[in-house]
Motif scaffolding. Structure first.
Motif, mmCIF file in Angstrom:
data_model
loop_
_atom_site.group_PDB
_atom_site.id
_atom_site.type_symbol
_atom_site.label_atom_id
_atom_site.label_comp_id
_atom_site.label_asym_id
_atom_site.label_seq_id
_atom_site.Cartn_x
_atom_site.Cartn_y
_atom_site.Cartn_z
ATOM 1 N N CYS A 150 0.832 -1.212 0.000
ATOM 2 C CA CYS A 150 0.000 0.000 0.000
ATOM 3 C C CYS A 150 0.865 1.259 0.000
ATOM 4 C CB CYS A 150 -0.916 -0.007 1.233
ATOM 5 S SG CYS A 150 -1.878 1.501 1.426
ATOM 6 N N ILE A 151 0.573 2.196 -0.917
ATOM 7 C CA ILE A 151 1.310 3.452 -1.004
ATOM 8 C C ILE A 151 0.534 4.606 -0.364
ATOM 9 C CG2 ILE A 151 2.564 2.735 -3.074
ATOM 10 C CD1 ILE A 151 0.624 4.457 -4.725
ATOM 11 N N GLU A 152 -0.592 4.299 0.240
ATOM 12 C CA GLU A 152 -1.431 5.297 0.915
ATOM 13 C C GLU A 152 -1.791 6.465 -0.003
ATOM 14 O OE1 GLU A 152 -0.061 6.140 4.943
ATOM 15 O OE2 GLU A 152 -1.100 4.276 5.499
ATOM 16 N N CYS A 153 -2.261 6.108 -1.181
ATOM 17 C CA CYS A 153 -2.802 7.103 -2.103
ATOM 18 C C CYS A 153 -4.216 7.508 -1.694
ATOM 19 C CB CYS A 153 -2.815 6.548 -3.524
ATOM 20 S SG CYS A 153 -3.807 5.029 -3.720
ATOM 21 N N PHE A 154 -4.841 6.658 -0.881
ATOM 22 C CA PHE A 154 -6.193 6.875 -0.355
ATOM 23 C C PHE A 154 -7.277 6.859 -1.431
ATOM 24 C CE2 PHE A 154 -3.510 9.320 2.804
ATOM 25 C CZ PHE A 154 -3.388 8.240 3.670
ATOM 26 N N LEU A 155 -6.978 6.234 -2.568
ATOM 27 C CA LEU A 155 -8.017 6.068 -3.576
ATOM 28 C C LEU A 155 -9.107 5.137 -3.063
ATOM 29 C CD1 LEU A 155 -5.964 5.722 -6.902
ATOM 30 C CD2 LEU A 155 -6.997 7.775 -5.908
ATOM 31 N N ALA A 172 -17.155 6.861 12.765
ATOM 32 C CA ALA A 172 -17.229 5.462 13.206
ATOM 33 C C ALA A 172 -16.561 4.472 12.258
ATOM 34 C CB ALA A 172 -18.697 5.069 13.391
ATOM 35 N N PHE A 173 -16.103 4.931 11.097
ATOM 36 C CA PHE A 173 -15.624 4.002 10.068
ATOM 37 C C PHE A 173 -14.195 4.337 9.672
ATOM 38 C CE2 PHE A 173 -15.508 2.621 5.499
ATOM 39 C CZ PHE A 173 -15.636 1.256 5.727
ATOM 40 N N ALA A 174 -13.299 3.344 9.774
ATOM 41 C CA ALA A 174 -11.892 3.574 9.462
ATOM 42 C C ALA A 174 -11.616 3.605 7.974
ATOM 43 C CB ALA A 174 -11.025 2.497 10.118
ATOM 44 N N GLY A 175 -12.434 2.917 7.191
ATOM 45 C CA GLY A 175 -12.212 2.838 5.752
ATOM 46 C C GLY A 175 -11.351 1.646 5.373
ATOM 47 N N PRO A 176 -11.391 1.243 4.101
ATOM 48 C CA PRO A 176 -10.724 0.004 3.677
ATOM 49 C C PRO A 176 -9.225 -0.017 3.910
ATOM 50 C CG PRO A 176 -11.562 1.251 1.783
ATOM 51 C CD PRO A 176 -12.168 1.856 2.998
ATOM 52 N N ARG A 177 -8.539 1.119 3.742
ATOM 53 C CA ARG A 177 -7.097 1.088 3.936
ATOM 54 C C ARG A 177 -6.743 0.669 5.368
ATOM 55 N NH1 ARG A 177 -3.016 0.049 5.318
ATOM 56 N NH2 ARG A 177 -0.986 1.035 5.167
ATOM 57 N N PHE A 178 -7.476 1.172 6.351
ATOM 58 C CA PHE A 178 -7.110 0.917 7.736
ATOM 59 C C PHE A 178 -7.775 -0.333 8.299
ATOM 60 C CE2 PHE A 178 -6.402 5.384 6.831
ATOM 61 C CZ PHE A 178 -5.026 5.381 7.003
ATOM 62 N N CYS A 213 -18.852 -2.103 6.151
ATOM 63 C CA CYS A 213 -18.367 -2.558 4.841
ATOM 64 C C CYS A 213 -19.282 -3.645 4.290
ATOM 65 C CB CYS A 213 -16.944 -3.102 4.976
ATOM 66 S SG CYS A 213 -16.349 -3.934 3.486
ATOM 67 N N ASN A 214 -19.802 -3.445 3.080
ATOM 68 C CA ASN A 214 -20.658 -4.469 2.471
ATOM 69 C C ASN A 214 -20.012 -5.073 1.230
ATOM 70 O OD1 ASN A 214 -20.956 -2.350 0.734
ATOM 71 N ND2 ASN A 214 -23.146 -2.044 1.100
ATOM 72 N N ILE A 215 -18.686 -5.112 1.237
ATOM 73 C CA ILE A 215 -17.837 -5.839 0.275
ATOM 74 C C ILE A 215 -18.257 -5.662 -1.185
ATOM 75 C CG2 ILE A 215 -16.959 -7.491 1.959
ATOM 76 C CD1 ILE A 215 -18.964 -9.538 1.002
ATOM 77 N N THR A 216 -18.406 -4.422 -1.610
ATOM 78 C CA THR A 216 -18.712 -4.152 -3.017
ATOM 79 C C THR A 216 -17.472 -4.247 -3.902
ATOM 80 O OG1 THR A 216 -18.377 -1.770 -2.703
ATOM 81 C CG2 THR A 216 -20.625 -2.617 -2.411
ATOM 82 N N LYS A 217 -16.299 -4.296 -3.299
ATOM 83 C CA LYS A 217 -15.010 -4.424 -3.987
ATOM 84 C C LYS A 217 -14.607 -3.180 -4.775
ATOM 85 C CE LYS A 217 -15.083 -9.471 -4.356
ATOM 86 N NZ LYS A 217 -14.696 -10.635 -5.184
ATOM 87 N N CYS A 218 -15.260 -2.071 -4.531
ATOM 88 C CA CYS A 218 -14.866 -0.850 -5.239
ATOM 89 C C CYS A 218 -13.460 -0.417 -4.825
ATOM 90 C CB CYS A 218 -15.872 0.263 -4.999
ATOM 91 S SG CYS A 218 -16.241 0.599 -3.262
ATOM 92 N N CYS A 219 -13.073 -0.706 -3.577
ATOM 93 C CA CYS A 219 -11.728 -0.354 -3.118
ATOM 94 C C CYS A 219 -10.678 -1.149 -3.877
ATOM 95 C CB CYS A 219 -11.594 -0.584 -1.614
ATOM 96 S SG CYS A 219 -12.087 -2.225 -1.036
ATOM 97 N N THR A 220 -10.933 -2.426 -4.077
ATOM 98 C CA THR A 220 -9.998 -3.274 -4.821
ATOM 99 C C THR A 220 -9.866 -2.790 -6.258
ATOM 100 O OG1 THR A 220 -10.533 -5.206 -3.447
ATOM 101 C CG2 THR A 220 -9.571 -5.632 -5.614
ATOM 102 N N GLU A 221 -10.959 -2.367 -6.860
ATOM 103 C CA GLU A 221 -10.955 -1.973 -8.271
ATOM 104 C C GLU A 221 -10.078 -0.766 -8.555
ATOM 105 O OE1 GLU A 221 -15.023 -1.431 -9.271
ATOM 106 O OE2 GLU A 221 -15.522 -3.568 -9.183
ATOM 107 N N VAL A 222 -9.923 0.148 -7.576
ATOM 108 C CA VAL A 222 -9.149 1.366 -7.840
ATOM 109 C C VAL A 222 -7.730 1.296 -7.301
ATOM 110 C CG1 VAL A 222 -11.229 2.803 -7.874
ATOM 111 C CG2 VAL A 222 -9.929 2.551 -5.734
ATOM 112 N N CYS A 223 -7.358 0.219 -6.623
ATOM 113 C CA CYS A 223 -6.026 0.131 -6.011
ATOM 114 C C CYS A 223 -4.934 0.080 -7.084
ATOM 115 C CB CYS A 223 -5.922 -1.101 -5.114
ATOM 116 S SG CYS A 223 -4.278 -1.289 -4.364
ATOM 117 N N PRO A 224 -4.014 1.044 -7.111
ATOM 118 C CA PRO A 224 -2.967 1.036 -8.142
ATOM 119 C C PRO A 224 -1.927 -0.058 -7.929
ATOM 120 C CG PRO A 224 -2.610 2.840 -6.608
ATOM 121 C CD PRO A 224 -3.935 2.246 -6.256
#
Length: 263
Positions: A150-155, A172-178, A213-224
């Motif tokens: 992870c390069i912490e681009c925060f995409l 209340a939500f850390a987000g996928p990176r954390f 998190c409802n695992i839509t995988k949008c985070c995975t799709e944008v990860c460089p």
């Protein structure tokens, strides 16, 4: 989008200009040369037409995560987005990350992410091992090494609809990176969290919003870095957290242990 080669043409850009108070899209025509990326064109725009355009960048090699923006609505690194992806006739829209407050133009305030990082207890080294004595299975090394890319681009943070569309969830939500960081620590065979009184599975569920998190995988799709955030971190963490919270055998075992300690 076509794969038309971009060599010696003028690109049509719509770039967001403004600050925290107000702003709008501005139209520009900028020269493009073969092999260039969006960041090259933004730099040429600064050099020739908009010297006061604010843009954050550093390495120009896809490793610092600084030049994150939204290109035609998709979170991307500008330095890794080739102009050849776009038809020379189309207008390319470049805007700041939508999930975070705008500072000016394409620069956003990503302090939210650093606040979340500070909330996560660090790796707890095993008490009975000294420097140079750590030993791990290769499969455990490889599993956590993926997350270390992870390069912490925060995409991923930007695209996650839990905070992108619901500002009220940020507390209340850390987000996928954390959430991924906590999953990495929980998977680590040498993390001695229990000795420090830490229950990472409880914390990720109760304190950091894993249930949002409802695992839509949008985070995975944008990860460089092509990290499988959802499949390899979030889903396994959900399974382990659910086991700890709801498995009747785990519940009974915890009850017996507490009685044994006289709790």
């Amino acid at each position: 989008m076509s794969q038309t080669a971009s060599t010696g043409y003028d690109a049509h850009l719509r770039v967001w200009r403004g600050d925290a108070e107000a702003g709008d899209l501005a139209d520009f025509t900028v020269e493009v040369n073969e092999g260039e990326v969006v960041l090259d064109v933004i730099h040429r725009l600064q050099a020739t037409q908009a010297p006061d355009l604010a843009v954050r960048w550093n390495c120009k090699a896809g490793k610092c995560g600084s030049c994150s923006a939204e290109i035609d609505g998709r979170p991307r690194l500008m330095c890794m987005t080739r102009m050849s992806l776009f038809d020379p006739a189309q207008t390319i829209t470049i805007t700041p990350l939508r999930t975070f407050p705008v500072v000016r133009d394409l620069v956003t305030d990503v302090e939210f992410n650093y606040e979340k990082a500070r909330e996560i207890p660090a790796f707890v080294p095993p008490e009975d091992l000294g420097p140079g004595e750590y030993r791990m299975r290769q499969e455990d090394v490889e599993r956590s090494q993926e997350f270390r890319k992870c390069i912490e681009c925060f995409l991923c943070q930007d695209v996650c609809h839990v905070v992108r569309d619901h500002e009220e969830n940020k507390e209340a939500f850390a987000g996928p990176r954390f959430l991924m960081r906590m999953a990495e620590l929980d998977m680590h065979p040498l993390d001695d969290a229990e000795r420090a009184g830490l229950d990472r599975k409880r914390a990720v569920r109760e304190d950091h919003g894993l249930g949002y998190c409802n695992i839509t995988k949008c985070c995975t799709e944008v990860c460089p870095e092509s990290i499988k955030i959802t499949d390899n971190a979030l889903i396994p963490m959900k399974e382990r957290a659910a086991d700890r919270a709801y498995d009747p055998l785990v519940w009974l075992g915890n009850k017996i242990r507490r009685r044994g300690r006289g709790d």
